[in-house]
Motif scaffolding. Structure first.
Motif, PDB file in Angstrom:
ATOM      1  N   LYS A 448       0.826  -1.199   0.000  1.00  0.00           N
ATOM      2  CA  LYS A 448       0.000   0.000   0.000  1.00  0.00           C
ATOM      3  C   LYS A 448       0.871   1.264   0.000  1.00  0.00           C
ATOM      4  O   LYS A 448       1.838   1.372   0.749  1.00  0.00           O
ATOM      5  CB  LYS A 448      -0.908   0.005   1.229  1.00  0.00           C
ATOM      6  N   GLY A 449       0.503   2.213  -0.865  1.00  0.00           N
ATOM      7  CA  GLY A 449       1.192   3.504  -0.912  1.00  0.00           C
ATOM      8  C   GLY A 449       2.473   3.516  -1.706  1.00  0.00           C
ATOM      9  O   GLY A 449       3.055   4.592  -1.924  1.00  0.00           O
ATOM     10  N   GLN A 450       2.940   2.345  -2.159  1.00  0.00           N
ATOM     11  CA  GLN A 450       4.182   2.291  -2.936  1.00  0.00           C
ATOM     12  C   GLN A 450       3.917   2.628  -4.406  1.00  0.00           C
ATOM     13  O   GLN A 450       2.858   2.318  -4.958  1.00  0.00           O
ATOM     14  CB  GLN A 450       4.814   0.901  -2.840  1.00  0.00           C
ATOM     15  N   LYS A 451       4.905   3.259  -5.027  1.00  0.00           N
ATOM     16  CA  LYS A 451       4.804   3.638  -6.430  1.00  0.00           C
ATOM     17  C   LYS A 451       5.444   2.560  -7.302  1.00  0.00           C
ATOM     18  O   LYS A 451       6.530   2.071  -7.002  1.00  0.00           O
ATOM     19  CB  LYS A 451       5.498   4.979  -6.666  1.00  0.00           C
ATOM     20  N   TYR A 452       4.767   2.205  -8.392  1.00  0.00           N
ATOM     21  CA  TYR A 452       5.258   1.160  -9.290  1.00  0.00           C
ATOM     22  C   TYR A 452       5.252   1.671 -10.733  1.00  0.00           C
ATOM     23  O   TYR A 452       4.487   2.578 -11.083  1.00  0.00           O
ATOM     24  CB  TYR A 452       4.386  -0.087  -9.176  1.00  0.00           C
ATOM     25  N   LYS A 453       6.120   1.057 -11.532  1.00  0.00           N
ATOM     26  CA  LYS A 453       6.204   1.412 -12.943  1.00  0.00           C
ATOM     27  C   LYS A 453       6.059   0.143 -13.789  1.00  0.00           C
ATOM     28  O   LYS A 453       6.869  -0.789 -13.695  1.00  0.00           O
ATOM     29  CB  LYS A 453       7.539   2.087 -13.268  1.00  0.00           C
ATOM     30  N   LEU A 454       5.024   0.113 -14.600  1.00  0.00           N
ATOM     31  CA  LEU A 454       4.786  -0.983 -15.528  1.00  0.00           C
ATOM     32  C   LEU A 454       5.247  -0.559 -16.915  1.00  0.00           C
ATOM     33  O   LEU A 454       4.945   0.555 -17.362  1.00  0.00           O
ATOM     34  CB  LEU A 454       3.292  -1.328 -15.559  1.00  0.00           C
ATOM     35  N   THR A 455       5.979  -1.447 -17.588  1.00  0.00           N
ATOM     36  CA  THR A 455       6.411  -1.176 -18.959  1.00  0.00           C
ATOM     37  C   THR A 455       5.863  -2.246 -19.885  1.00  0.00           C
ATOM     38  O   THR A 455       6.014  -3.445 -19.625  1.00  0.00           O
ATOM     39  CB  THR A 455       7.944  -1.135 -19.069  1.00  0.00           C
ATOM     40  N   LEU A 456       5.215  -1.811 -20.947  1.00  0.00           N
ATOM     41  CA  LEU A 456       4.778  -2.705 -22.025  1.00  0.00           C
ATOM     42  C   LEU A 456       5.657  -2.453 -23.235  1.00  0.00           C
ATOM     43  O   LEU A 456       5.989  -1.292 -23.524  1.00  0.00           O
ATOM     44  CB  LEU A 456       3.320  -2.436 -22.405  1.00  0.00           C
ATOM     45  N   ALA A 457       6.024  -3.492 -23.936  1.00  0.00           N
ATOM     46  CA  ALA A 457       6.818  -3.335 -25.167  1.00  0.00           C
ATOM     47  C   ALA A 457       6.254  -4.240 -26.245  1.00  0.00           C
ATOM     48  O   ALA A 457       5.804  -5.365 -25.968  1.00  0.00           O
ATOM     49  CB  ALA A 457       8.289  -3.670 -24.905  1.00  0.00           C
ATOM     50  N   GLY A 458       6.269  -3.760 -27.467  1.00  0.00           N
ATOM     51  CA  GLY A 458       5.730  -4.530 -28.572  1.00  0.00           C
ATOM     52  C   GLY A 458       6.532  -5.790 -28.840  1.00  0.00           C
ATOM     53  O   GLY A 458       7.757  -5.806 -28.713  1.00  0.00           O
ATOM     54  N   ARG A 459       5.835  -6.859 -29.205  1.00  0.00           N
ATOM     55  CA  ARG A 459       6.500  -8.106 -29.603  1.00  0.00           C
ATOM     56  C   ARG A 459       6.043  -8.532 -30.995  1.00  0.00           C
ATOM     57  O   ARG A 459       6.842  -8.615 -31.904  1.00  0.00           O
ATOM     58  CB  ARG A 459       6.228  -9.239 -28.611  1.00  0.00           C
ATOM     59  N   SER A 460       4.737  -8.804 -31.169  1.00  0.00           N
ATOM     60  CA  SER A 460       4.262  -9.249 -32.477  1.00  0.00           C
ATOM     61  C   SER A 460       3.436  -8.154 -33.153  1.00  0.00           C
ATOM     62  O   SER A 460       2.657  -7.454 -32.514  1.00  0.00           O
ATOM     63  CB  SER A 460       3.436 -10.540 -32.353  1.00  0.00           C
ATOM     64  N   GLN A 461       3.636  -8.032 -34.430  1.00  0.00           N
ATOM     65  CA  GLN A 461       3.000  -6.988 -35.227  1.00  0.00           C
ATOM     66  C   GLN A 461       1.478  -7.172 -35.265  1.00  0.00           C
ATOM     67  O   GLN A 461       0.966  -8.283 -35.247  1.00  0.00           O
ATOM     68  CB  GLN A 461       3.560  -7.051 -36.647  1.00  0.00           C
ATOM     69  N   ARG A 462       0.779  -6.052 -35.272  1.00  0.00           N
ATOM     70  CA  ARG A 462      -0.684  -5.976 -35.359  1.00  0.00           C
ATOM     71  C   ARG A 462      -1.380  -6.575 -34.132  1.00  0.00           C
ATOM     72  O   ARG A 462      -2.497  -7.066 -34.207  1.00  0.00           O
ATOM     73  CB  ARG A 462      -1.206  -6.615 -36.654  1.00  0.00           C
ATOM     74  N   PHE A 463      -0.685  -6.511 -33.014  1.00  0.00           N
ATOM     75  CA  PHE A 463      -1.284  -6.857 -31.723  1.00  0.00           C
ATOM     76  C   PHE A 463      -1.773  -5.561 -31.083  1.00  0.00           C
ATOM     77  O   PHE A 463      -1.056  -4.556 -31.063  1.00  0.00           O
ATOM     78  CB  PHE A 463      -0.243  -7.532 -30.833  1.00  0.00           C
ATOM     79  N   SER A 464      -2.980  -5.573 -30.550  1.00  0.00           N
ATOM     80  CA  SER A 464      -3.577  -4.370 -29.972  1.00  0.00           C
ATOM     81  C   SER A 464      -3.865  -4.562 -28.494  1.00  0.00           C
ATOM     82  O   SER A 464      -4.176  -5.668 -28.041  1.00  0.00           O
ATOM     83  CB  SER A 464      -4.885  -4.016 -30.693  1.00  0.00           C
ATOM     84  N   ILE A 465      -3.784  -3.459 -27.750  1.00  0.00           N
ATOM     85  CA  ILE A 465      -4.116  -3.483 -26.329  1.00  0.00           C
ATOM     86  C   ILE A 465      -5.064  -2.324 -26.022  1.00  0.00           C
ATOM     87  O   ILE A 465      -4.812  -1.176 -26.408  1.00  0.00           O
ATOM     88  CB  ILE A 465      -2.861  -3.449 -25.436  1.00  0.00           C
ATOM     89  N   ASP A 466      -6.141  -2.640 -25.350  1.00  0.00           N
ATOM     90  CA  ASP A 466      -7.159  -1.658 -24.992  1.00  0.00           C
ATOM     91  C   ASP A 466      -6.904  -1.093 -23.593  1.00  0.00           C
ATOM     92  O   ASP A 466      -6.833   0.107 -23.402  1.00  0.00           O
ATOM     93  CB  ASP A 466      -8.536  -2.317 -25.070  1.00  0.00           C
ATOM     94  N   TYR A 467      -6.739  -2.013 -22.598  1.00  0.00           N
ATOM     95  CA  TYR A 467      -6.449  -1.545 -21.248  1.00  0.00           C
ATOM     96  C   TYR A 467      -5.722  -2.607 -20.438  1.00  0.00           C
ATOM     97  O   TYR A 467      -5.680  -3.794 -20.816  1.00  0.00           O
ATOM     98  CB  TYR A 467      -7.718  -1.089 -20.516  1.00  0.00           C
ATOM     99  N   ILE A 468      -5.131  -2.155 -19.341  1.00  0.00           N
ATOM    100  CA  ILE A 468      -4.399  -3.023 -18.406  1.00  0.00           C
ATOM    101  C   ILE A 468      -5.189  -3.054 -17.103  1.00  0.00           C
ATOM    102  O   ILE A 468      -5.603  -2.011 -16.595  1.00  0.00           O
ATOM    103  CB  ILE A 468      -2.985  -2.473 -18.123  1.00  0.00           C
ATOM    104  N   LEU A 469      -5.392  -4.239 -16.564  1.00  0.00           N
ATOM    105  CA  LEU A 469      -6.105  -4.385 -15.295  1.00  0.00           C
ATOM    106  C   LEU A 469      -5.239  -5.165 -14.316  1.00  0.00           C
ATOM    107  O   LEU A 469      -4.727  -6.239 -14.644  1.00  0.00           O
ATOM    108  CB  LEU A 469      -7.428  -5.123 -15.509  1.00  0.00           C
ATOM    109  N   LEU A 470      -5.060  -4.619 -13.129  1.00  0.00           N
ATOM    110  CA  LEU A 470      -4.421  -5.330 -12.024  1.00  0.00           C
ATOM    111  C   LEU A 470      -5.475  -5.392 -10.912  1.00  0.00           C
ATOM    112  O   LEU A 470      -5.885  -4.363 -10.378  1.00  0.00           O
ATOM    113  CB  LEU A 470      -3.176  -4.599 -11.531  1.00  0.00           C
ATOM    114  N   TYR A 471      -5.964  -6.609 -10.594  1.00  0.00           N
ATOM    115  CA  TYR A 471      -7.035  -6.725  -9.611  1.00  0.00           C
ATOM    116  C   TYR A 471      -6.570  -7.552  -8.415  1.00  0.00           C
ATOM    117  O   TYR A 471      -5.659  -8.381  -8.526  1.00  0.00           O
ATOM    118  CB  TYR A 471      -8.291  -7.344 -10.231  1.00  0.00           C
TER     119      TYR A 471
END
Length: 489
Positions: A448-471
């Protein structure tokens, strides 16, 4: 009216009434509640259909309120991730389809402790007038662990049911305890060993020729069609060729025979030799209703972290922002926009055009990451254009069997269903692939209260991402999260 014709009409009417009453009278379950523990995640696929049919039998018997526990994927240790997902559809999806409380359904691969907690709660509330009937439809280790955690004085109100010697003696991987161990260590539990429903009733039982079950597929009831298709006859060949020669002929829901035995009387005259005819008669006597809907799952704001893919301050590089009206737009995107990667090749590539997202965790817990994704094939094979690289930075520990090093470096996350998912539609990406065909949940133990950094990087062409969920996976299962957020967007 001709007297003879009148006699025929009266006779047929009386016989029809008798059939209706006879079918209603079949349901004679003893007092008490129903709990299950099943595998389905390794070795044997008959649990897929048996799980779904057991839940349907409870519904058609009008016993929904007696249902209090179902844990599945209980082959501990070695497991098949693809099979786990089919079992989730059978168990959590089946519960919702047939009006049972899906909050009482637990995946032992990710919700083991929650499953034990729920079982103990139900077992410890048992008494002579309200016992717990416990159908043991998998290896006995999980059943053993759950009973061990109960109050000793309450075990005499637990009725354990088994019909399979394979389950009773199975001791592969982390599954060491057997049916005999349970009987030896918990002698107060009441044990019932009934006939194995694999061919106990010849060609009419719960393991019989596929043609006996075609009535499900030919009906106008979508839930019946779903039941037909979730049996391994219709699913397994998509995942493995291991039993193709047998599943082409036989419909196998043998473990559901224990459920039928219980709802028709259990030790007080229950039918151990039921099969497709009995299932058909029971189903046709009570239509599906939504009179007992599953309570809606509600996520509070500190139960999840929701990040729109396009809400990044990073340079997009080879990512294209796609908005509604663009020729490549995939309908129903959250916020009417998403990112499509156009670097590398459709099949493979190194991490490219990193996108960064910073957030603060709202409370301590294990947060599972899942992505809403799509693919655009343009004629390439259907298992291409379907993955991305991810990595996490910050003060966290791994909440899964991946190491922290795995999670702090780029790891491939791929769209579930692989070639089975359609292009230009939104599908979940829920697992990482560390080695070829070895899949892992992506779970971070955040503070709780800690700051995090998520990095996404492309791998395969024509792949799409709408949103990221961490639950918060300590509080909610994957099925609930997927269902809630698919509707939310």
């Amino acid at each position: 009216m001709n007297p003879f014709f009148l006699f025929i009409v009266l006779t047929v009417t009386s016989f029809s009434s008798y059939l209706c009453v006879a079918q209603k009278s079949v349901v004679k379950m003893p007092k008490g509640r129903i709990a299950f523990s099943s595998d389905g995640n390794l070795h044997d696929t008959d649990d897929w259909g048996a799980t779904a049919f057991s839940l349907a039998l409870i519904h058609y018997a009008g016993l929904e309120k007696r249902f209090v526990h179902y844990d599945y994927n209980n082959h501990l240790g070695d497991s098949d991730k693809n099979w786990e997902q089919v079992m989730t559809d059978a168990a959590k999806g089946g519960a919702k389809r047939f009006g049972l409380d899906a909050r009482k359904v637990f995946d032992d691969q990710s919700e083991k402790e929650a499953a034990i907690t729920n079982f103990v709660k139900e077992a410890n509330s048992s008494n002579k007038k309200n016992p717990l009937w416990f159908i043991c439809a998998g290896p006995m280790q999980m059943a053993y662990d759950m009973i061990k955690a109960t109050l000793p004085e309450k075990r005499k109100f637990i009725h354990a049911i088994s019909h399979s010697q394979w389950n009773e003696v199975h001791n592969h991987s982390e599954n060491k305890k057997t049916w005999e161990d349970m009987k030896k260590d918990f002698p107060d539990v009441v044990y019932h060993q009934i006939l194995d429903q694999n061919k106990s009733n010849g060609e009419d039982d719960f393991y019989s020729h596929i043609t006996n079950w075609k009535w499900l597929l030919e009906s106008n009831n979508e839930n019946w069609k779903w039941l037909y298709n979730i049996d391994d006859t219709g699913v397994l060949d998509l995942l493995t060729k291991g039993r193709k020669e047998s599943i082409e002929k036989y419909f196998d829901i043998s473990d559901a025979g224990m459920t039928y035995w219980l709802i028709t009387g259990g030790p007080y005259g229950g039918n151990e030799k039921g099969g497709w005819k009995e299932v058909k008669a029971l189903f046709e006597n009570k239509p599906i209703t939504n009179s007992t809907p599953t309570p809606e799952v509600v996520f509070e704001s500190d139960d999840y972290i929701f990040l729109e893919a396009e809400s990044t301050s990073s340079s997009l590089g080879n990512w294209n922002l796609i908005r509604k009206g663009n020729k490549n737009y995939v309908k129903s995107a959250s916020g009417f926009a998403f990112l499509e990667f156009n670097g590398n090749k459709p099949q493979i590539g190194n991490p490219d055009s990193p996108l960064q997202y910073e957030f603060v965790c709202p409370k301590d817990g294990n947060y599972r990451m899942v992505l809403m994704t799509s693919k655009r094939l343009e004629g390439v094979p259907s298992d291409w254009c379907n993955d991305i690289f991810v990595k996490m930075e910050g003060d966290f520990e791994s909440g899964t069997n991946l190491t922290k090093s795995d999670l702090t470096n780029y790891i491939k996350v791929l769209q579930e269903g692989n070639e089975a998912t359609a292009e230009l539609e939104w599908h979940w990406a829920v697992q990482a692939e560390k080695e070829k065909h070895k899949y892992y949940d992506v779970i971070y133990n955040f503070k709780k209260g800690q700051k995090y950094k998520l990095t996404l990087a492309g791998r395969s062409q024509r792949f799409s991402i709408d949103y990221i969920l961490l639950y918060n996976s300590d509080k909610f299962g994957l099925y609930d999260a997927k269902d809630f957020f698919s509707k939310k967007k």
